[in-house]
Motif scaffolding. Structure first.
Motif, PDB file in Angstrom:
ATOM      1  N   MET A   1       0.845  -1.182   0.000  1.00 20.82           N
ATOM      2  CA  MET A   1       0.000   0.000   0.000  1.00 20.82           C
ATOM      3  C   MET A   1       0.883   1.235   0.000  1.00 20.82           C
ATOM      4  O   MET A   1       1.756   1.364   0.828  1.00 20.82           O
ATOM      5  CB  MET A   1      -0.875   0.037   1.237  1.00 20.82           C
ATOM      6  CG  MET A   1      -2.075  -0.823   1.169  1.00 20.82           C
ATOM      7  SD  MET A   1      -3.221  -0.354   2.444  1.00 20.82           S
ATOM      8  CE  MET A   1      -3.790  -1.936   2.956  1.00 20.82           C
ATOM      9  N   ILE A   6      -3.942   4.541  -0.744  1.00 20.88           N
ATOM     10  CA  ILE A   6      -4.733   4.995   0.411  1.00 20.88           C
ATOM     11  C   ILE A   6      -5.596   6.199   0.040  1.00 20.88           C
ATOM     12  O   ILE A   6      -6.764   6.280   0.419  1.00 20.88           O
ATOM     13  CB  ILE A   6      -3.813   5.307   1.606  1.00 20.88           C
ATOM     14  CG1 ILE A   6      -3.157   4.016   2.097  1.00 20.88           C
ATOM     15  CG2 ILE A   6      -4.578   5.995   2.728  1.00 20.88           C
ATOM     16  CD1 ILE A   6      -2.030   4.211   3.079  1.00 20.88           C
ATOM     17  N   ALA A   9      -8.564   5.017  -2.110  1.00 22.92           N
ATOM     18  CA  ALA A   9      -9.534   4.310  -1.266  1.00 22.92           C
ATOM     19  C   ALA A   9     -10.335   5.301  -0.432  1.00 22.92           C
ATOM     20  O   ALA A   9     -11.564   5.177  -0.305  1.00 22.92           O
ATOM     21  CB  ALA A   9      -8.818   3.302  -0.363  1.00 22.92           C
ATOM     22  N   THR A  10      -9.657   6.303   0.107  1.00 24.26           N
ATOM     23  CA  THR A  10     -10.316   7.329   0.914  1.00 24.26           C
ATOM     24  C   THR A  10     -11.287   8.148   0.069  1.00 24.26           C
ATOM     25  O   THR A  10     -12.405   8.458   0.512  1.00 24.26           O
ATOM     26  CB  THR A  10      -9.264   8.249   1.571  1.00 24.26           C
ATOM     27  OG1 THR A  10      -8.364   7.438   2.338  1.00 24.26           O
ATOM     28  CG2 THR A  10      -9.909   9.283   2.459  1.00 24.26           C
ATOM     29  N   GLU A  48      -7.933  -1.012  -4.590  1.00 24.45           N
ATOM     30  CA  GLU A  48      -8.141  -0.214  -3.387  1.00 24.45           C
ATOM     31  C   GLU A  48      -9.607   0.158  -3.180  1.00 24.45           C
ATOM     32  O   GLU A  48     -10.022   0.525  -2.082  1.00 24.45           O
ATOM     33  CB  GLU A  48      -7.256   1.036  -3.388  1.00 24.45           C
ATOM     34  CG  GLU A  48      -7.457   1.956  -4.571  1.00 24.45           C
ATOM     35  CD  GLU A  48      -6.529   1.665  -5.752  1.00 24.45           C
ATOM     36  OE1 GLU A  48      -6.250   0.486  -6.038  1.00 24.45           O
ATOM     37  OE2 GLU A  48      -6.090   2.626  -6.386  1.00 24.45           O
ATOM     38  N   ILE A  50     -11.961  -1.848  -3.001  1.00 22.92           N
ATOM     39  CA  ILE A  50     -12.532  -2.818  -2.055  1.00 22.92           C
ATOM     40  C   ILE A  50     -12.577  -2.198  -0.663  1.00 22.92           C
ATOM     41  O   ILE A  50     -13.602  -2.224   0.014  1.00 22.92           O
ATOM     42  CB  ILE A  50     -11.721  -4.137  -2.043  1.00 22.92           C
ATOM     43  CG1 ILE A  50     -11.777  -4.804  -3.411  1.00 22.92           C
ATOM     44  CG2 ILE A  50     -12.219  -5.073  -0.940  1.00 22.92           C
ATOM     45  CD1 ILE A  50     -10.796  -5.956  -3.591  1.00 22.92           C
ATOM     46  N   TYR A  51     -11.475  -1.619  -0.252  1.00 24.05           N
ATOM     47  CA  TYR A  51     -11.390  -0.982   1.074  1.00 24.05           C
ATOM     48  C   TYR A  51     -12.251   0.274   1.144  1.00 24.05           C
ATOM     49  O   TYR A  51     -12.956   0.496   2.126  1.00 24.05           O
ATOM     50  CB  TYR A  51      -9.937  -0.628   1.413  1.00 24.05           C
ATOM     51  CG  TYR A  51      -9.020  -1.817   1.361  1.00 24.05           C
ATOM     52  CD1 TYR A  51      -8.958  -2.715   2.414  1.00 24.05           C
ATOM     53  CD2 TYR A  51      -8.227  -2.060   0.241  1.00 24.05           C
ATOM     54  CE1 TYR A  51      -8.119  -3.825   2.365  1.00 24.05           C
ATOM     55  CE2 TYR A  51      -7.375  -3.166   0.181  1.00 24.05           C
ATOM     56  CZ  TYR A  51      -7.339  -4.037   1.239  1.00 24.05           C
ATOM     57  OH  TYR A  51      -6.511  -5.134   1.191  1.00 24.05           O
ATOM     58  N   PHE A  54     -15.969  -0.636   1.318  1.00 25.84           N
ATOM     59  CA  PHE A  54     -16.306  -1.208   2.622  1.00 25.84           C
ATOM     60  C   PHE A  54     -16.410  -0.114   3.684  1.00 25.84           C
ATOM     61  O   PHE A  54     -17.400  -0.022   4.414  1.00 25.84           O
ATOM     62  CB  PHE A  54     -15.274  -2.258   3.033  1.00 25.84           C
ATOM     63  CG  PHE A  54     -15.466  -2.767   4.437  1.00 25.84           C
ATOM     64  CD1 PHE A  54     -16.554  -3.554   4.759  1.00 25.84           C
ATOM     65  CD2 PHE A  54     -14.553  -2.433   5.429  1.00 25.84           C
ATOM     66  CE1 PHE A  54     -16.738  -4.018   6.063  1.00 25.84           C
ATOM     67  CE2 PHE A  54     -14.730  -2.897   6.724  1.00 25.84           C
ATOM     68  CZ  PHE A  54     -15.818  -3.686   7.041  1.00 25.84           C
ATOM     69  N   ILE A  55     -15.400   0.740   3.746  1.00 21.16           N
ATOM     70  CA  ILE A  55     -15.400   1.814   4.751  1.00 21.16           C
ATOM     71  C   ILE A  55     -16.523   2.813   4.472  1.00 21.16           C
ATOM     72  O   ILE A  55     -17.213   3.262   5.399  1.00 21.16           O
ATOM     73  CB  ILE A  55     -14.021   2.507   4.801  1.00 21.16           C
ATOM     74  CG1 ILE A  55     -12.988   1.524   5.356  1.00 21.16           C
ATOM     75  CG2 ILE A  55     -14.069   3.792   5.620  1.00 21.16           C
ATOM     76  CD1 ILE A  55     -11.547   1.949   5.158  1.00 21.16           C
ATOM     77  N   SER A  75     -22.425  -3.665   5.256  1.00 20.51           N
ATOM     78  CA  SER A  75     -20.985  -3.509   5.064  1.00 20.51           C
ATOM     79  C   SER A  75     -20.338  -4.823   4.638  1.00 20.51           C
ATOM     80  O   SER A  75     -19.468  -4.845   3.762  1.00 20.51           O
ATOM     81  CB  SER A  75     -20.333  -2.986   6.350  1.00 20.51           C
ATOM     82  OG  SER A  75     -20.925  -1.762   6.719  1.00 20.51           O
ATOM     83  N   LEU A  79     -18.351  -5.644   1.170  1.00 14.51           N
ATOM     84  CA  LEU A  79     -17.011  -6.221   1.174  1.00 14.51           C
ATOM     85  C   LEU A  79     -16.961  -7.474   0.297  1.00 14.51           C
ATOM     86  O   LEU A  79     -16.055  -7.628  -0.529  1.00 14.51           O
ATOM     87  CB  LEU A  79     -16.570  -6.542   2.598  1.00 14.51           C
ATOM     88  CG  LEU A  79     -15.163  -7.107   2.769  1.00 14.51           C
ATOM     89  CD1 LEU A  79     -14.112  -6.125   2.265  1.00 14.51           C
ATOM     90  CD2 LEU A  79     -14.919  -7.443   4.238  1.00 14.51           C
ATOM     91  N   TRP A  83     -14.969  -7.673  -3.324  1.00 14.11           N
ATOM     92  CA  TRP A  83     -13.927  -8.681  -3.561  1.00 14.11           C
ATOM     93  C   TRP A  83     -14.267  -9.525  -4.781  1.00 14.11           C
ATOM     94  O   TRP A  83     -13.395  -9.806  -5.610  1.00 14.11           O
ATOM     95  CB  TRP A  83     -13.729  -9.557  -2.322  1.00 14.11           C
ATOM     96  CG  TRP A  83     -12.643 -10.556  -2.557  1.00 14.11           C
ATOM     97  CD1 TRP A  83     -11.298 -10.352  -2.443  1.00 14.11           C
ATOM     98  CD2 TRP A  83     -12.805 -11.900  -3.016  1.00 14.11           C
ATOM     99  NE1 TRP A  83     -10.617 -11.500  -2.784  1.00 14.11           N
ATOM    100  CE2 TRP A  83     -11.521 -12.468  -3.148  1.00 14.11           C
ATOM    101  CE3 TRP A  83     -13.911 -12.679  -3.318  1.00 14.11           C
ATOM    102  CZ2 TRP A  83     -11.312 -13.773  -3.564  1.00 14.11           C
ATOM    103  CZ3 TRP A  83     -13.704 -13.992  -3.737  1.00 14.11           C
ATOM    104  CH2 TRP A  83     -12.415 -14.523  -3.858  1.00 14.11           C
TER     105      TRP A  83
END
Length: 149
Positions: A1, A6, A9-10, A48, A50-51, A54-55, A75, A79, A83
């Motif tokens: 990562m 990051i 993903a954010t 990314e 995926i994360y 989920f978040i 959630s 996820l 995936w």
């Protein structure tokens, strides 16, 4: 990562949350049309996502008002779907995965929470998810591929 991973993903999480909240009246409840679900196809291009998805779903569902079922069930559904979308990214199953997973997991617990017929709720969630994935998500992937974003 790395930082780019990051950050993307954010950004995906923030987009998911923002779209869900901006359209809250149609994003929550037994019959929903959650436009932020168009982002569920992003793992086709970006692992990314995926994360981020989920978040984003977790945070959107914390404040969504359906409690523990939606926080954990929704959630977890996201996820799993994200995936599977990544896993099958070069096939039609990448687009079908979020439809099936959300229809059964989200539709399943919504039918219990709202005392609605099981198959009606499954089909309702699946139908709305299919419209969003194919009408918005699929064109989104085409544009991102074309412009290599």
């Amino acid at each position: 990562m790395n930082t780019h991973f990051i950050l993307r993903a954010t950004m995906i999480a923030a987009l998911y949350i923002s779209i869900t909240y901006a359209l809250a009246p149609i994003s929550y409840g037994p019959l929903q049309f959650r436009l932020s679900e168009a982002l569920t196809v992003l793992p086709i291009l970006y692992p990314e996502a995926i994360y981020g998805l989920f978040i984003g779903t977790l945070i959107a569902n914390i404040f969504g008002g359906l409690g523990v079922w939606d926080i954990f069930g929704g959630s977890l559904a996201t996820l799993i779907a994200a995936w599977l979308t990544y896993r099958f990214r070069s096939t039609i199953w990448a687009y079908v995965s979020p439809i099936i997973v959300n229809a059964f997991i989200v539709g399943g617990y919504l039918s219990i929470l709202y005392a609605m017929p099981f198959w009606f709720t499954i089909l309702s969630i699946g139908f709305s998810e299919a419209i969003i994935v194919f009408a918005i998500g699929y064109p989104l992937i085409l544009v991102l591929k074309k412009y290599k974003l």
